[in-house]
Design a protein around this motif. Structure first.
Motif, short mmCIF file in Angstrom:
data_model
loop_
_atom_site.label_atom_id
_atom_site.label_comp_id
_atom_site.label_asym_id
_atom_site.label_seq_id
_atom_site.Cartn_x
_atom_site.Cartn_y
_atom_site.Cartn_z
N TRP A 168 0.85 -1.21 0.00
CA TRP A 168 0.00 0.00 0.00
C TRP A 168 0.88 1.25 0.00
N ASP A 169 1.95 1.23 0.79
CA ASP A 169 2.85 2.39 0.84
C ASP A 169 3.53 2.61 -0.51
N ALA A 170 3.98 1.50 -1.12
CA ALA A 170 4.66 1.62 -2.41
C ALA A 170 3.72 2.19 -3.47
N SER A 173 3.82 5.87 -3.00
CA SER A 173 5.02 6.59 -3.44
C SER A 173 5.23 6.46 -4.95
N LEU A 174 4.64 5.44 -5.58
CA LEU A 174 4.75 5.31 -7.04
C LEU A 174 3.61 6.04 -7.78
N ASP A 175 2.75 6.74 -7.03
CA ASP A 175 1.60 7.43 -7.63
C ASP A 175 0.67 6.48 -8.37
N LEU A 176 0.46 5.31 -7.81
CA LEU A 176 -0.49 4.37 -8.41
C LEU A 176 -1.72 4.32 -7.51
N PRO A 177 -2.83 4.92 -7.92
CA PRO A 177 -4.04 4.81 -7.10
C PRO A 177 -4.46 3.35 -6.95
#
Ligand SMILES: [Zn+2]
Length: 371
Positions: A168-170, A173-177
């Motif tokens: 969920w955190d990644a 930070s990767l801007d993937l909803p």
């Protein structure tokens, strides 16, 4: 029919439910909408056949996208987001085929559930998600697998199991909803009996029922998902199907008020929204920056053409609901209503809200150009 014949038919006894096709006697204005008023982004589709029936680089896949692209032009659909994109390897093939159609198609990635119980999964999935992003994924899709199917040693894995926290955190930070489907309509968690408003749908698909067995209550599934959103405020979560609680917009409103990082899509919930047009209209007004146009459309090149031709018809039901104040119309183009025997009412959204719902809210989340 003369009166004697009528009495004979009536005396033959009650008809069965499948035989009942009442024709509405209402004379009300009709304003069919052939094309969305603004270029629409459908953030919830399933391309390549349901369950990726055929390989993304197969002739069937190309035929499907070519056909779909034609419908998109007819209906003013600018972009479709395929949610069931699979892992990084699958994405490579998907992107290759999609790129033949310009910028019309985007895809999400999915976690590799089959590895979830292996040691080191949490970190492995983070690395894998980075690869998915490199392969062009613009979102992360979570099927209802999480909460209702995924098991470890026979026990259902909780939606808020800490092993997914790094993922969920990644995603944040990767801007993937995170496009998350949790639980299902309320009727799928109650007995399939004469009180069930989706009785006929559940008769057709008894395996869609989560009543009984060892499934957690629907409220607990929603609560676990909400705990995930609360724990990861920097990650954007899109609760699919109006959070799977379109039956209770006050409850969904409470979630949206509580969690600033949560959005909803409206896929496959016209039947619920359109039955409560006044509450729905207020909901759209209040959360106009956090509602995404979506349908859950899926294509199946294996099916014969008449089935395929229903797709523009399906989109037009959405357009009519959002754009007009028409009364008592079908929420789907099929002869028998797919979910329940109800009709819907339009909510006639003003242009500024339509533009956000059709396009700009999704564009912002997916880093596309706004209009
Ligand atoms: Zn879906």
């Amino acid at each position: 029919m003369n009166r004697r014949r009528f009495l004979q038919v009536a005396a033959a006894g009650p008809i069965t439910l499948p035989e009942f096709h009442p024709k509405s006697m209402l004379h009300v204005p009709e304003h069919p909408v052939a094309r969305a008023k603004f270029p629409a982004i459908d953030t919830h589709t399933h391309l390549f056949g349901i369950g990726r029936k055929y390989a993304p680089d197969s002739p069937e896949a190309r035929a499907e996208l070519a056909q779909t692209a034609k419908y998109m032009d007819e209906c003013n659909l600018e972009t479709l987001l395929n949610l069931t994109g699979g892992n990084s390897q699958m994405l490579l093939a998907i992107r290759k085929t999609m790129s033949e159609f310009g910028a019309k198609f985007l895809t999400a990635a999915e976690p590799v559930w089959s590895r979830a119980s292996e040691p080191g999964y949490a970190q492995w999935q983070v690395e894998e998600l980075k690869k998915c992003k490199q392969q062009g994924a613009v979102a992360l899709k979570i099927l209802k697998t999480l909460g209702l199917y995924l098991r470890e040693n026979g026990k259902l894995v909780a939606i808020d199991d800490p092993c997914f926290d790094p993922m969920w955190d990644a995603a944040g930070s990767l801007d993937l909803p995170v496009m998350i489907h949790t639980a299902d309509p309320g009727a799928f968690f109650t007995p399939i009996d004469s009180f069930n408003e989706r009785y006929e749908e559940l008769q057709r698909h008894p395996n869609w029922s989560f009543y009984d067995h060892d499934f957690p209550p629907r409220s607990e599934l929603h609560a676990a998902r909400n705990r995930v959103a609360a724990r990861h405020p920097k990650t954007t979560f899109v609760y699919l199907h109006v959070g799977n609680d379109a039956e209770d917009l006050a409850e969904v409103s409470a979630w949206l008020d509580r969690y600033a990082n949560v959005h909803v899509d409206i896929a496959a919930r016209l039947g619920e929204l359109g039955r409560q047009p006044r509450a729905a209209r207020k909901f759209f007004e209040r959360y106009q920056d956090r509602i995404l146009f979506a349908t859950d459309a899926s294509w199946d090149a294996g099916k014969e053409l008449p089935q395929q031709d229903l797709k523009p018809g399906m989109y037009r039901c959405y357009f009519r609901f959002l754009e007009t104040d028409d009364e008592y119309f079908d929420y789907a183009p099929s002869e028998v209503p797919p979910q329940g025997r109800w009709k819907i009412y339009g909510i006639a959204l003003p242009d500024d809200i339509l533009k956000k719902v059709y396009h700009n809210n999704a564009a912002r989340l997916l880093q596309l150009r706004t209009i």
